[in-house]
Design an enzyme around this catalytic site. Structure first.
Site, PDB file in Angstrom:
ATOM      1  CE  LYS A 126      -1.739   1.883   3.368  1.00  0.00           C
ATOM      2  NZ  LYS A 126      -3.226   1.622   4.961  1.00  0.00           N
ATOM      3  CG  ASP A 145      -7.237   3.829   2.557  1.00  0.00           C
ATOM      4  OD1 ASP A 145      -8.361   3.358   1.991  1.00  0.00           O
ATOM      5  OD2 ASP A 145      -7.431   4.791   3.003  1.00  0.00           O
TER       6      ASP A 145
END
Length: 219
Positions: A126, A145
């Site tokens: 991420k 997220d």
């Protein structure tokens, strides 16, 4: 049940762009000035708000402006500066170790690939996707997220709760040139309308396209 069609995705993206994209819109929530800053700030943003990270930026980077400076930093000093971001022991350890690796293995430059970035301490997929997208305008993947995970599920873009599978599903569905943009749009809508506990469905411009709203799960 199958995922939504590309036609429905296009409709969703059009509505979100109209809602959150203005001529002066910045597609990032962290106030960074260079690749090193966005890398460090993204690591610090775990389990806290972007606003908290932005607040520690001036002191952190005035004292440690680059990886060479941060690589030799006293960990307790860094911890004190970033304390308000939470988990400051682990975060300080990671950003110092990552800075040492940048200095020693990457010629003091933030690398531009997923594979290289994820070798750095504290950097997962991420974080790597965010750095590539915002620092280098490179789309190698989609940062997933909590907001992206929640909205992708509610809107029918994925059936999974696994971030790795969600990313894969989104990459198959969303045009590559918009991989960075979809993260910004879903986060913006998640923060403003589609709250985790109390989504504002009556105010939501997407409710006619939202799978969970139409099936009654959010009502």
């Amino acid at each position: 049940m199958n995922r939504i069609s590309r036609k429905t995705l296009t409709e969703i993206l059009t509505i979100l762009k109209d809602s959150y994209l203005k001529p002066d819109t910045k597609l990032n929530f962290l106030d960074f000035d260079n690749p090193f800053q966005i890398l460090v700030m993204t690591v610090l943003s775990a389990q806290t708000t972007d606003n908290n990270v932005n607040k520690v930026k001036p002191q952190l980077f005035s004292r440690y402006p680059d990886c060479k400076a941060l690589a030799t930093a006293d960990q307790e000093d860094v911890e004190e500066i970033i304390r308000s971001t939470g988990f400051y022991h682990a975060k300080a350890k990671n950003i110092i170790a990552a800075s040492k690796m940048l200095r020693d293995d990457f010629n003091s430059e933030v690398p531009g690939t997923i594979e290289e970035l994820t070798k750095l301490p504290g950097v997962g997929r991420k974080t790597a996707n965010i750095v590539l997208s915002h620092a280098y305008n490179i789309n190698e993947g989609i940062a997933v997220d909590t907001h992206v995970k929640r909205l992708a599920g509610r809107l029918g873009m994925t059936k999974s709760s696994d971030p790795v599978i969600i990313e894969r599903d989104l990459m198959e569905l969303v045009p590559k040139e918009e991989w960075g943009l979809i993260n910004f749009l879903l986060i913006s809508h998640g923060r403003n309308v589609c709250d985790a506990r109390k989504p504002l469905c009556d105010e939501c411009k997407l409710k006619g396209l939202c799978r969970e709203y139409k099936t009654g799960k959010l009502q």
